[in-house]
Design an enzyme around this catalytic site. Structure first.
Site, PDB file in Angstrom:
ATOM      1  N   LYS A 143     142.609  85.842  73.267  1.00 23.04           N
ATOM      2  CA  LYS A 143     142.699  86.349  74.537  1.00 23.04           C
ATOM      3  C   LYS A 143     144.157  85.743  74.697  1.00 23.04           C
ATOM      4  O   LYS A 143     144.939  86.107  75.735  1.00 23.04           O
ATOM      5  CB  LYS A 143     141.979  85.390  75.335  1.00 23.04           C
ATOM      6  CG  LYS A 143     140.503  85.905  75.703  1.00 23.04           C
ATOM      7  CD  LYS A 143     139.857  85.624  76.697  1.00 23.04           C
ATOM      8  CE  LYS A 143     138.536  86.098  77.060  1.00 23.04           C
ATOM      9  NZ  LYS A 143     137.669  86.118  75.884  1.00 23.04           N
TER      10      LYS A 143
HETATM   11  C1  LIG Z   1     136.820  87.115  75.761  1.00 20.60           C
HETATM   12  C2  LIG Z   1     136.260  87.403  74.249  1.00 20.60           C
HETATM   13  C3  LIG Z   1     135.475  88.589  73.798  1.00 20.60           C
HETATM   14  C4  LIG Z   1     135.103  89.604  74.632  1.00 20.60           C
HETATM   15  O1  LIG Z   1     136.324  90.477  74.937  1.00 20.60           O
HETATM   16  P1  LIG Z   1     136.131  91.501  76.334  1.00 20.60           P
HETATM   17  O2  LIG Z   1     137.570  92.027  76.330  1.00 20.60           O
HETATM   18  O3  LIG Z   1     135.675  90.551  77.331  1.00 20.60           O
HETATM   19  O4  LIG Z   1     135.139  92.342  75.975  1.00 20.60           O
HETATM   20  C5  LIG Z   1     134.863  88.190  72.504  1.00 20.60           C
HETATM   21  N1  LIG Z   1     135.007  87.244  71.594  1.00 20.60           N
HETATM   22  C6  LIG Z   1     135.717  86.192  72.195  1.00 20.60           C
HETATM   23  C7  LIG Z   1     136.013  85.102  71.292  1.00 20.60           C
HETATM   24  C8  LIG Z   1     136.400  86.051  73.524  1.00 20.60           C
HETATM   25  O5  LIG Z   1     136.935  85.174  73.744  1.00 20.60           O
END
Ligand SMILES: *Cc1c(COP(=O)(O)O)cnc(C)c1O
Length: 486
Positions: free
Chosen positions: A111
Site C-alpha cells: 500500500k
Molecule cells: C491491501 C492488501 C491486499 C489486497 O489488495 P487489494 O488492492 O485490496 O485487492 C493484499 N495483501 C496485502 C498485504 C494488503 O495490504
C-alpha cells in the site's frame, strides 16, 4: 484529454484532479476514465524508463490536467528516497516463477506504493480546484492501510489524518507501527469494537459531519480513490521491463500476473495496464478462504451472504470488493452496473449475463487457497529456494500451484514483507513462536539472513504517541477535537 465519469452515471463528468479530490463520486459510484481507448499507448515508450520515469509516463496519461511539469515534481516527491530498493518494485526469480516485491516502502506493505503518491496528488488537486479547506483523512483499518496512510500523509501541508483501528484486533507489529507514527498532523486511535464497527463509525461520520469544523473537510484514503489506483498500474510495466532486461522473455511475450486480492484494487490496476497495451496474458485473482471472487469469476454470481472467515492473510479478508464495480462498468455497461450494485445493496447478491462472464473470463481467472495451503507454500518455497514470503503472497503462490500458467512468465505479486507477518510466517514454517513480535522478527531474520527493514526494526523502541482507546460514540468528538487543533 481524458475525463472521468461515475460508474453509475456517465453524464457525470469531471477532470482527473476533481476525481482525486472527491475520492468517490457523489452518486456513490466510482470514478473511471470515460473510455478505455483513451488510455491506449505504445508500451515500449513506458518500459524503456526507470520506475520514476514509468510513473511519470503513466500518470501523465491518467492525470492530464495536472500537466507534465507538475507530474514530474509529484512523482519525484512521492518516490525519491522513500523506498529501500533502487528499482522501487524489484522482480526476483524464485524457482521457475517471478516474485514482484511491492513491499520495500516505508511501512513494508504494498500500500506504500499508492499511499506515497496519493497525498501529493490530493494536495495538488486541492490547489488546482481552488479548494481552500484542510483535508482531514479518516480511515478505518484492520491493520495494513492504517500505517501506510499515516506515513503517507505525515506532515503533508493542508492535510490531517486519523486512523481508527479495533482495540485488540490488529497484530502487535501493526499496532506499534500506528501508535508510534510521527507527524504533527497524524493520529491513530483504538476503538472498542471490531473492524466493522470502526468502518461503520467512519462511514457515519462522513454522512453526519462532512465538515467537522469550518475550514476542514473529511476525505478518504481508501482504494476507491482513483489517485490510489493509478500509481499501482506502474509496477505491472516495471515487472515487464525487468523480465525483458533479464532476458527472461522476448518483446511482445505475454506475461501472467497472480494477484493476492482483497478490495480488487491491485488487480484492477493490472487490467488498466493491459488495456493500455501491456502484453499481459491472464490476470489471476487469488483469494483466501473468503472466496467470494473465486465464485464470481467462475459462475458470474456475486454473493456476499456467506460466512466471514478470519484468516492468516487479514488484508484479504473481505466480502465486498469495491473496485470490481470499475470492471463491471467496462464489461457490462452503465445500466447493468447500476442494477447489479442495487441488487448487491438490497439483496446481497447479483448475477451477470453469460456474455459478460465470458468477456471477464477472457482475461481473469479466480482461484483460492486455504490458510493451510498458504502455509505449505511458505514452507516449500523456503525449503527448496530459501525464499521467505509473507502470508498474503503465499496465497497467490499456492493459487498459481493450483491453476498453473500458460504465459511466457508468471509473476506473483508480493504485497507484504515476511517480517511484517513474522508470527504467522514462523508458524507456517513449523518454527517456535514467541509472544513478542520483536523476537519473532529476529527469528525470521536468522532464517533469511536479510536485514529487517528499518521502518519495522525501529518500532519496538520508538515512543508511543497515540495511546487513546475510545468507544464508537466518542469517535465524533475525537474527530472534531483533532479538526480544531492546528
Ligand atoms: C491491501 C492488501 C491486499 C489486497 O489488495 P487489494 O488492492 O485490496 O485487492 C493484499 N495483501 C496485502 C498485504 C494488503 O495490504
Amino acid at each position: 484529454m481524458i475525463k472521468y465519469i461515475s460508474t453509475r452515471n456517465s453524464a457525470l463528468k469531471v477532470s482527473s484532479s476533481k476525481a482525486v479530490l472527491d475520492g468517490q463520486a457523489p452518486d456513490g459510484g466510482l470514478y473511471i476514465p470515460e473510455c478505455l481507448d483513451d488510455i491506449r499507448t505504445d508500451y515500449h515508450d513506458i518500459i524503456s524508463k526507470d520506475f520514476r520515469g514509468m510513473a511519470k509516463a503513466v500518470w501523465n496519461i491518467f492525470f492530464p490536467d495536472y500537466g507534465q511539469d507538475l507530474i514530474d515534481e509529484l512523482v519525484e516527491r512521492s518516490y525519491r528516497g522513500k523506498f529501500s530498493a533502487p528499482e522501487i518494485t524489484p522482480l526476483v526469480k524464485v524457482g521457475d516463477r517471478f516474485v514482484l516485491e511491492l513491499y520495500h516502502g516505508p511501512t513494508s506493505a504494498f500500500k506504500d506504493v499508492a499511499l506515497s503518491a496519493l497525498p501529493n496528488l490530493m494536495t495538488a488537486a486541492r490547489e488546482m480546484n481552488d479548494f481552500t479547506d484542510d483535508i482531514m483523512i479518516l480511515t478505518a483499518t484492520s491493520g495494513d492501510t492504517g500505517s501506510a496512510a499515516l506515513c503517507g500523509f505525515s506532515d503533508v501541508p493542508g492535510t490531517r489524518i486519523i486512523v481508527f483501528y479495533p482495540d485488540g484486533g490488529v497484530s502487535e507489529t501493526q499496532k506499534l507501527q500506528m501508535v508510534t507514527a510521527p507527524g504533527s498532523n497524524a493520529y491513530a486511535c483504538a476503538i472498542r469494537g471490531n473492524f466493522d464497527d470502526a468502518q461503520t463509525g467512519v462511514k457515519r461520520l462522513f454522512r453526519e459531519i462532512p465538515h467537522p469544523v469550518p475550514g476542514v473537510s473529511l476525505s478518504s484514503a481508501n482504494s476507491i480513490n482513483i489517485g490510489r489506483l493509478v500509481p499501482q498500474i506502474v509496477y505491472y510495466f516495471a515487472a515487464y521491463s525487468q523480465l525483458l532486461a533479464a532476458g527472461e522473455i522476448k518483446d511482445g511475450d505475454k506475461v501472467d500476473f497472480i494477484v493476492p486480492t482483497g478490495n480488487f484494487g491491485d488487480i484492477m490496476a493490472g487490467y488498466f495496464a493491459l488495456k493500455m497495451g501491456l502484453p499481459a496474458g491472464r490476470l489471476i485473482c487469488a483469494s483466501n478462504k473468503n472466496d467470494v471472487l473465486t465464485e464470481f469469476l467462475e459462475t458470474g454470481h456475486y454473493d456476499r451472504q456467506r460466512t466471514f472467515y478470519k484468516t492468516t492473510s487479514p488484508s484479504m479478508d473481505i466480502l465486498v470488493s469495491s473496485n470490481l464495480e470499475r470492471l463491471l462498468y467496462y464489461v457490462c455497461g452503465e445500466e447493468h452496473t447500476v442494477q447489479y450494485m442495487k441488487d448487491l445493496a438490497e439483496k446481497g447478491e447479483y448475477t451477470i449475463t453469460p456474455e459478460e462472464l465470458a468477456e471477464i473470463q477472457s482475461v481473469f481467472s479466480g482461484v483460492y487457497a486455504s490458510d493451510e495451503e498458504g502455509a505449505a507454500a511458505i514452507r516449500s518455497a523456503f525449503e527448496s529456494e530459501h525464499y521467505l514470503m509473507d502470508t498474503h503472497t503465499s496465497i497467490a503462490w499456492a493459487c498459481l500451484d493450483k491453476c498453473g500458467s500458460q504465459g511466457a512468465a508468471s509473476v506473483v505479486l508480493s504485497t507484504a514483507s515476511p517480517y511484517k507477518f513474522s508470527r504467522a510466517v514462523l508458524e507456517a514454517l513449523g518454527a517456535e513462536v514467541s509472544p513478542s513480535d520483536e523476537e519473532n522478527m529476529n527469528r525470521c531474520r536468522e532464517l533469511t539472513g536479510a536485514p529487517i527493514p528499518s521502518g519495522l526494526a525501529g518500532i519496538f523502541s520508538r515512543t508511543i504517541l497515540h495511546d487513546g482507546v475510545i468507544s464508537i460514540d466518542e469517535m465524533m468528538n475525537f474527530v472534531i477535537g483533532k479538526s480544531i487543533t492546528k
